[in-house]
Enzyme design. Structure first.
Site, PDB file in Angstrom:
ATOM      1  CB  ALA A 102      -0.905   0.000   1.220  1.00 40.72           C
ATOM      2  N   GLY A 129      -0.682  -5.181   0.831  1.00 39.33           N
ATOM      3  CA  GLY A 129      -1.907  -5.093   0.043  1.00 39.33           C
ATOM      4  C   GLY A 129      -1.805  -5.771  -1.306  1.00 39.33           C
ATOM      5  CD  GLU A 135      -3.859  -7.421   3.067  1.00 35.69           C
ATOM      6  OE1 GLU A 135      -4.368  -7.640   4.179  1.00 35.69           O
ATOM      7  OE2 GLU A 135      -3.473  -6.281   2.708  1.00 35.69           O
ATOM      8  CD  GLU A 162       0.522  -5.980   5.788  1.00 43.93           C
ATOM      9  OE1 GLU A 162      -0.162  -5.873   4.757  1.00 43.93           O
ATOM     10  OE2 GLU A 162       1.203  -7.002   6.041  1.00 43.93           O
TER      11      GLU A 162
END
Length: 257
Positions: free
Chosen positions: A66, A112, A115, A135
């Site tokens: 991200a 992300g 994900e 993360e």
């Protein structure tokens, strides 16, 4: 529809979405997530598109995470809303799409990015791909479904290790753990995804949509996946595709879905 951060290419009954932020290693910012939602919705509503491939531009990254600069100063409330909205408009949206989605993981798939790949219906990786959920090294946890989808794919123990250590795994390790279906050289990645798409396209899109619902039901709280399978199996009997498929079988010809 014009997009700033993604490209769409259509080839007969398949479409490829390319996240196109090479200088940022295709990192997901707010605008890119919104554009991806619009692109998937557009292709889902195009009945000529029977398979969607999602990949990143260049050879370094699928999505390297991200865009941290966007949320580094967020409050608790803003962080909660970031995860809730992201899951709703992109990650859950992709998982529950009735059109099959193949993730062509062409490099780093971190945070992300992993994900997003896990939200696709299955994954193919290039040999240089690296995957992980880093993360906790930033003092946060995966917020776009990573704590749920990773254990479903690789098992609880391996998922816990990957999340707690924030370590990356290689493409071959990802294949060993069931995170990706195939590992190929970079130049073979999209051709293999297109070959798999071709096999999917020959089958009933109506039946595939029902199968996606049934499989996903097994991973949804308070829903009996077996009951959904029974329901979708029965519904299939009332479709034109069922009539064509069974007729073609009995007549010893290929079906025309």
């Amino acid at each position: 529809m014009n997009f700033e951060n993604i490209l769409i290419a259509q080839n007969e009954n398949s479409a490829t979405i390319t996240i196109n932020r090479p200088t940022k290693l295709n990192a997901l910012n707010k605008n890119t997530i919104s554009e991806l939602h619009e692109a998937f919705k557009l292709l889902e509503n195009d009945k000529t598109v029977k398979v969607i491939i999602i990949t990143g531009s260049g050879e370094k990254a699928f999505v390297a995470g991200a865009d941290i600069s966007e949320f580094a100063d967020f409050s608790v409330e803003e962080g909660t809303e970031l995860a809730r909205k992201g899951q709703q408009i992109l990650f859950d949206f992709v998982q529950n799409l009735s059109t099959p989605v193949i993730a062509a993981v062409n490099g780093f798939a971190l945070g992300g990015g992993l994900e997003l790949a896990m939200a696709a219906h299955f994954r193919v990786a290039s040999s240089n791909a690296k995957m992980g959920l880093p993360e906790v090294s930033l003092g946060v946890i995966p917020g776009y479904g990573g704590t749920q989808r990773l254990p479903q794919l690789v098992g609880k123990g391996k998922a816990m290790e990957m999340i707690m250590t924030a370590a990356m795994i290689s493409a071959e390790e990802a294949k060993q753990y069931g995170l990706v279906n195939y590992v190929v050289e970079q130049d073979e990645l999209l051709p293999l995804c297109e070959k798999l798409a071709g096999k999917i396209i020959r089958n009933s899109s109506v039946a595939i949509s029902a199968a996606i619902k049934a499989v996903n039901a097994n991973y949804t709280n308070c829903i009996n996946g077996y009951s959904v399978e029974i329901e979708q199996f029965g519904v299939s009997f009332g479709t034109d595709d069922f009539k064509e498929g069974t007729t073609a079988f009995l007549e010893k010809r290929k079906p025309n879905f």
